[in-house]
Design a protein around this motif. Structure first.
Motif, PDB file in Angstrom:
ATOM      1  N   GLN A  25      30.009  35.647  38.620  1.00  0.00           N
ATOM      2  CA  GLN A  25      29.052  36.595  38.055  1.00  0.00           C
ATOM      3  C   GLN A  25      29.610  37.264  36.805  1.00  0.00           C
ATOM      4  OE1 GLN A  25      27.604  39.516  40.824  1.00  0.00           O
ATOM      5  NE2 GLN A  25      26.883  40.855  39.215  1.00  0.00           N
ATOM      6  N   GLU A  26      30.899  37.607  36.863  1.00  0.00           N
ATOM      7  CA  GLU A  26      31.500  38.357  35.759  1.00  0.00           C
ATOM      8  C   GLU A  26      32.996  38.099  35.710  1.00  0.00           C
ATOM      9  OE1 GLU A  26      31.642  43.003  34.198  1.00  0.00           O
ATOM     10  OE2 GLU A  26      30.743  42.535  36.128  1.00  0.00           O
ATOM     11  N   VAL A  27      33.540  38.132  34.501  1.00  0.00           N
ATOM     12  CA  VAL A  27      34.981  38.008  34.295  1.00  0.00           C
ATOM     13  C   VAL A  27      35.413  39.187  33.437  1.00  0.00           C
ATOM     14  CG1 VAL A  27      36.848  36.605  33.341  1.00  0.00           C
ATOM     15  CG2 VAL A  27      34.879  35.489  34.406  1.00  0.00           C
ATOM     16  N   LYS A  28      36.425  39.918  33.907  1.00  0.00           N
ATOM     17  CA  LYS A  28      36.934  41.080  33.170  1.00  0.00           C
ATOM     18  C   LYS A  28      38.410  40.861  32.863  1.00  0.00           C
ATOM     19  CE  LYS A  28      33.935  44.489  35.386  1.00  0.00           C
ATOM     20  NZ  LYS A  28      33.904  45.781  36.079  1.00  0.00           N
ATOM     21  N   TYR A  29      38.796  41.239  31.650  1.00  0.00           N
ATOM     22  CA  TYR A  29      40.197  41.146  31.239  1.00  0.00           C
ATOM     23  C   TYR A  29      40.711  42.541  30.933  1.00  0.00           C
ATOM     24  CZ  TYR A  29      39.205  36.202  30.592  1.00  0.00           C
ATOM     25  OH  TYR A  29      38.843  34.899  30.787  1.00  0.00           O
ATOM     26  N   THR A  30      41.953  42.792  31.308  1.00  0.00           N
ATOM     27  CA  THR A  30      42.625  44.040  30.986  1.00  0.00           C
ATOM     28  C   THR A  30      43.986  43.706  30.403  1.00  0.00           C
ATOM     29  OG1 THR A  30      41.549  45.098  32.869  1.00  0.00           O
ATOM     30  CG2 THR A  30      43.411  46.252  31.892  1.00  0.00           C
ATOM     31  N   LEU A  38      40.105  39.524  36.197  1.00  0.00           N
ATOM     32  CA  LEU A  38      39.393  39.748  37.452  1.00  0.00           C
ATOM     33  C   LEU A  38      38.112  38.939  37.414  1.00  0.00           C
ATOM     34  CD1 LEU A  38      39.136  41.333  40.135  1.00  0.00           C
ATOM     35  CD2 LEU A  38      37.840  43.038  38.847  1.00  0.00           C
ATOM     36  N   ILE A  39      37.962  38.029  38.370  1.00  0.00           N
ATOM     37  CA  ILE A  39      36.740  37.234  38.508  1.00  0.00           C
ATOM     38  C   ILE A  39      35.940  37.842  39.648  1.00  0.00           C
ATOM     39  CG2 ILE A  39      35.766  34.995  39.149  1.00  0.00           C
ATOM     40  CD1 ILE A  39      38.207  33.677  37.875  1.00  0.00           C
ATOM     41  N   ILE A  40      34.690  38.151  39.374  1.00  0.00           N
ATOM     42  CA  ILE A  40      33.777  38.704  40.378  1.00  0.00           C
ATOM     43  C   ILE A  40      32.717  37.646  40.649  1.00  0.00           C
ATOM     44  CG2 ILE A  40      32.192  40.575  40.942  1.00  0.00           C
ATOM     45  CD1 ILE A  40      33.713  42.199  38.711  1.00  0.00           C
ATOM     46  N   PHE A  46      38.684  37.924  42.668  1.00  0.00           N
ATOM     47  CA  PHE A  46      39.871  37.090  42.522  1.00  0.00           C
ATOM     48  C   PHE A  46      40.592  37.538  41.267  1.00  0.00           C
ATOM     49  CE2 PHE A  46      36.722  34.665  44.805  1.00  0.00           C
ATOM     50  CZ  PHE A  46      37.434  34.184  45.886  1.00  0.00           C
ATOM     51  N   SER A  47      41.906  37.667  41.361  1.00  0.00           N
ATOM     52  CA  SER A  47      42.636  38.142  40.193  1.00  0.00           C
ATOM     53  C   SER A  47      43.804  37.228  39.872  1.00  0.00           C
ATOM     54  CB  SER A  47      43.132  39.571  40.405  1.00  0.00           C
ATOM     55  OG  SER A  47      44.112  39.613  41.418  1.00  0.00           O
ATOM     56  N   ALA A  66      45.682  33.888  32.466  1.00  0.00           N
ATOM     57  CA  ALA A  66      45.289  34.800  33.539  1.00  0.00           C
ATOM     58  C   ALA A  66      44.036  34.284  34.245  1.00  0.00           C
ATOM     59  CB  ALA A  66      45.063  36.205  32.984  1.00  0.00           C
ATOM     60  N   TYR A  67      43.075  33.771  33.473  1.00  0.00           N
ATOM     61  CA  TYR A  67      41.846  33.214  34.055  1.00  0.00           C
ATOM     62  C   TYR A  67      42.186  32.008  34.942  1.00  0.00           C
ATOM     63  CZ  TYR A  67      37.353  30.900  34.536  1.00  0.00           C
ATOM     64  OH  TYR A  67      36.230  30.287  35.056  1.00  0.00           O
TER      65      TYR A  67
END
Length: 64
Positions: free
Chosen positions: A14-19, A29-31, A38-39, A56-57
């Motif tokens: 649904q979403e991928v966030k990077y920090t 972070l994969i949602i 999943f991180s 990271a992905y």
């Protein structure tokens, strides 16, 4: 026997966030659509943003 394919897993994202945690550490972070998280992290010295996010992905995706 059914196999889970890479394409199926990708369709569930649904979403991928990077920090950017530091100049060397990137967190991904994969949602999924069902709410699972999943991180993955990449700790690569002297890497650019794109490489940090890519590694990271890959780690987060492999955890799926």
């Amino acid at each position: 026997m059914n196999k889970i394919t890479k394409e199926f897993l990708e369709s569930e994202i649904q979403e991928v966030k990077y920090t950017q945690m530091s100049d060397r550490l990137t967190h991904c972070l994969i949602i999924t659509k069902s709410g699972f998280l999943f991180s993955g992290e990449s700790d690569v010295a002297n890497c650019n943003k794109e490489l940090g996010e890519k590694y990271a992905y890959e780690k987060a995706f492999n955890n799926m």
